[in-house]
Design a protein around this motif. Sequence first.
Motif, PDB file in Angstrom:
ATOM      1  N   SER A  11      33.416  57.548 -20.301  1.00  0.00           N
ATOM      2  CA  SER A  11      34.748  57.986 -20.732  1.00  0.00           C
ATOM      3  C   SER A  11      34.908  59.490 -20.566  1.00  0.00           C
ATOM      4  N   GLY A  12      36.108  59.899 -20.191  1.00  0.00           N
ATOM      5  CA  GLY A  12      36.442  61.316 -20.156  1.00  0.00           C
ATOM      6  C   GLY A  12      36.035  62.054 -18.901  1.00  0.00           C
ATOM      7  N   THR A  13      35.562  61.336 -17.880  1.00  0.00           N
ATOM      8  CA  THR A  13      35.124  62.003 -16.642  1.00  0.00           C
ATOM      9  C   THR A  13      36.267  62.213 -15.668  1.00  0.00           C
ATOM     10  N   ASN A  14      37.470  61.719 -16.002  1.00  0.00           N
ATOM     11  CA  ASN A  14      38.642  61.768 -15.131  1.00  0.00           C
ATOM     12  C   ASN A  14      38.479  60.884 -13.907  1.00  0.00           C
ATOM     13  N   GLU A  15      37.629  59.869 -14.023  1.00  0.00           N
ATOM     14  CA  GLU A  15      37.441  58.902 -12.942  1.00  0.00           C
ATOM     15  C   GLU A  15      38.084  57.567 -13.315  1.00  0.00           C
ATOM     16  N   LEU A  16      38.362  56.777 -12.300  1.00  0.00           N
ATOM     17  CA  LEU A  16      38.813  55.411 -12.516  1.00  0.00           C
ATOM     18  C   LEU A  16      38.386  54.566 -11.333  1.00  0.00           C
ATOM     19  N   GLU A  17      38.448  53.264 -11.528  1.00  0.00           N
ATOM     20  CA  GLU A  17      38.255  52.334 -10.422  1.00  0.00           C
ATOM     21  C   GLU A  17      39.568  51.619 -10.163  1.00  0.00           C
ATOM     22  N   ILE A  18      39.885  51.455  -8.894  1.00  0.00           N
ATOM     23  CA  ILE A  18      41.123  50.779  -8.513  1.00  0.00           C
ATOM     24  C   ILE A  18      40.810  49.568  -7.645  1.00  0.00           C
ATOM     25  N   VAL A  19      41.627  48.539  -7.780  1.00  0.00           N
ATOM     26  CA  VAL A  19      41.598  47.402  -6.869  1.00  0.00           C
ATOM     27  C   VAL A  19      42.655  47.652  -5.804  1.00  0.00           C
ATOM     28  N   GLU A  20      42.231  47.718  -4.556  1.00  0.00           N
ATOM     29  CA  GLU A  20      43.171  47.885  -3.444  1.00  0.00           C
ATOM     30  C   GLU A  20      43.664  46.508  -3.014  1.00  0.00           C
ATOM     31  N   PHE A  21      44.980  46.377  -2.883  1.00  0.00           N
ATOM     32  CA  PHE A  21      45.541  45.105  -2.428  1.00  0.00           C
ATOM     33  C   PHE A  21      46.670  45.362  -1.436  1.00  0.00           C
ATOM     34  N   GLY A  22      47.046  44.326  -0.705  1.00  0.00           N
ATOM     35  CA  GLY A  22      48.054  44.491   0.334  1.00  0.00           C
ATOM     36  C   GLY A  22      49.281  43.629   0.120  1.00  0.00           C
ATOM     37  N   ILE A  23      50.420  44.174   0.518  1.00  0.00           N
ATOM     38  CA  ILE A  23      51.676  43.424   0.655  1.00  0.00           C
ATOM     39  C   ILE A  23      52.147  43.709   2.070  1.00  0.00           C
ATOM     40  N   ILE A 110      37.442  56.514  -7.815  1.00  0.00           N
ATOM     41  CA  ILE A 110      38.054  57.782  -7.418  1.00  0.00           C
ATOM     42  C   ILE A 110      38.269  58.650  -8.655  1.00  0.00           C
ATOM     43  N   SER A 111      38.731  59.867  -8.430  1.00  0.00           N
ATOM     44  CA  SER A 111      39.124  60.760  -9.522  1.00  0.00           C
ATOM     45  C   SER A 111      40.643  60.753  -9.640  1.00  0.00           C
ATOM     46  N   TRP A 112      41.128  60.911 -10.869  1.00  0.00           N
ATOM     47  CA  TRP A 112      42.578  61.019 -11.051  1.00  0.00           C
ATOM     48  C   TRP A 112      43.129  62.226 -10.305  1.00  0.00           C
ATOM     49  N   SER A 113      42.279  63.224 -10.050  1.00  0.00           N
ATOM     50  CA  SER A 113      42.744  64.408  -9.316  1.00  0.00           C
ATOM     51  C   SER A 113      43.085  64.069  -7.868  1.00  0.00           C
ATOM     52  N   GLN A 114      42.604  62.909  -7.362  1.00  0.00           N
ATOM     53  CA  GLN A 114      42.924  62.474  -6.003  1.00  0.00           C
ATOM     54  C   GLN A 114      44.284  61.792  -5.912  1.00  0.00           C
ATOM     55  N   ILE A 115      44.887  61.511  -7.068  1.00  0.00           N
ATOM     56  CA  ILE A 115      46.175  60.819  -7.087  1.00  0.00           C
ATOM     57  C   ILE A 115      47.292  61.842  -7.179  1.00  0.00           C
ATOM     58  N   GLU A 126      64.205  55.205  -9.702  1.00  0.00           N
ATOM     59  CA  GLU A 126      63.898  53.785  -9.881  1.00  0.00           C
ATOM     60  C   GLU A 126      62.603  53.361  -9.191  1.00  0.00           C
ATOM     61  N   SER A 127      61.823  54.304  -8.710  1.00  0.00           N
ATOM     62  CA  SER A 127      60.601  53.963  -7.984  1.00  0.00           C
ATOM     63  C   SER A 127      59.566  53.306  -8.880  1.00  0.00           C
ATOM     64  N   GLN A 128      58.800  52.374  -8.303  1.00  0.00           N
ATOM     65  CA  GLN A 128      57.707  51.739  -9.037  1.00  0.00           C
ATOM     66  C   GLN A 128      56.367  52.364  -8.675  1.00  0.00           C
ATOM     67  N   ILE A 129      56.376  53.564  -8.098  1.00  0.00           N
ATOM     68  CA  ILE A 129      55.150  54.222  -7.656  1.00  0.00           C
ATOM     69  C   ILE A 129      54.749  55.314  -8.645  1.00  0.00           C
ATOM     70  N   ILE A 130      53.512  55.231  -9.150  1.00  0.00           N
ATOM     71  CA  ILE A 130      52.979  56.261 -10.043  1.00  0.00           C
ATOM     72  C   ILE A 130      52.436  57.434  -9.242  1.00  0.00           C
ATOM     73  N   GLY A 131      51.735  57.122  -8.129  1.00  0.00           N
ATOM     74  CA  GLY A 131      51.109  58.175  -7.357  1.00  0.00           C
ATOM     75  C   GLY A 131      50.684  57.700  -5.993  1.00  0.00           C
ATOM     76  N   VAL A 132      50.224  58.657  -5.178  1.00  0.00           N
ATOM     77  CA  VAL A 132      49.787  58.380  -3.811  1.00  0.00           C
ATOM     78  C   VAL A 132      48.312  58.763  -3.698  1.00  0.00           C
ATOM     79  N   ILE A 133      47.507  57.831  -3.167  1.00  0.00           N
ATOM     80  CA  ILE A 133      46.071  58.056  -3.010  1.00  0.00           C
ATOM     81  C   ILE A 133      45.743  58.044  -1.521  1.00  0.00           C
ATOM     82  N   LYS A 134      45.054  59.069  -1.044  1.00  0.00           N
ATOM     83  CA  LYS A 134      44.633  59.120   0.353  1.00  0.00           C
ATOM     84  C   LYS A 134      43.195  58.623   0.450  1.00  0.00           C
ATOM     85  N   LEU A 135      43.018  57.501   1.133  1.00  0.00           N
ATOM     86  CA  LEU A 135      41.696  56.888   1.256  1.00  0.00           C
ATOM     87  C   LEU A 135      41.414  56.556   2.724  1.00  0.00           C
ATOM     88  N   GLY A 136      40.360  57.140   3.271  1.00  0.00           N
ATOM     89  CA  GLY A 136      39.962  56.818   4.640  1.00  0.00           C
ATOM     90  C   GLY A 136      41.053  57.009   5.661  1.00  0.00           C
TER      91      GLY A 136
END
Length: 301
Positions: A11-23, A110-115, A126-136
């Motif tokens: 806790s408190g490291t400013n990290e998270l794990e995300i599940v990447e999915f596609g539409i 990833i780190s929240w600082s990457q978002i 009205e956007s449903q986007i919280i943030g943008v993550i650059k991966l690979g």
Amino acid sequence: MMNDSSILLESGTNELEIVEFGIGQNKFAINVMKVKEILNPVPVVAIPNAHPFVEGIMELRGEVLPVINVATALGLKESTNPQLDKFIVAEFNQIKTVFHVHAVSQIHRISWSQIEKPSDMYQGQESQIIGVIKLGGEMVLFLDFEKILLEINPESGIKISDVKKLGPRERSMKRIVIAEDSAMLRKMLHDTLSEAGFQYLEFFENGHDAISYLEQLAVDADVFSESVQLVITDIEMPQMDGHHLTKRIKEHSVLQKLPVIIFSSLITNELRHKGSVVGADAQISKPEISELVLKIDELIL
């Protein structure tokens, strides 16, 4: 099925794990902490006159759960290979929901600082986007699932009527700092907390901006004690999450006496220990605004 590896993140490291999915060709992400499991599609029972986003209902181990078609919610095309689609079973805001997506690829730490916060130029109110993550070399969009549910059921959000049930309240001179990335929720919190009598509210879009403001105030301890009496923070925010913000406050020689309330859709029995570890004085699940007001009263009035 998902495992609980994300809970092992310190806790408190400013990290998270995300599940990447596609539409379709678009890539999106959901916080692993929201995900209970991932399933292959099962039969869904359509509900007459349901909201357009709601595909229907399904049964999962005795529970009847709503199924949300994420492609429809985002205004994107339907799957071309529905037999390969996936169902993401998620739990937040004390509600369990199934999100129908086209593919699930992998988990990233990833780190929240990457978002990055979405630009107002393309985001819109009205956007449903919280943030943008650059991966690979690709962009993955971090979705605001709470906003999707709120569009389906506005009654599931924060309501001034809940505060009015507390009865007449005097105006308070106490000053509160609030870190919340959603513009919609900032307005809801402003309106409801103002109704509750708290007129001195300072809002920030993420933990990074909030801690910068607080640390600047803390340079003069006498000025600081008059400038802010309590902090309310969400957990999921670009740049710096609420757990890391809380940790920074509680480790600071001047700020540490500030009461911190974590007000988030991610407050569950399984995840509550994360806020306790970083020193939160209270943790309240959205949208329980009356409980939040009573806790503010308890801590600073």
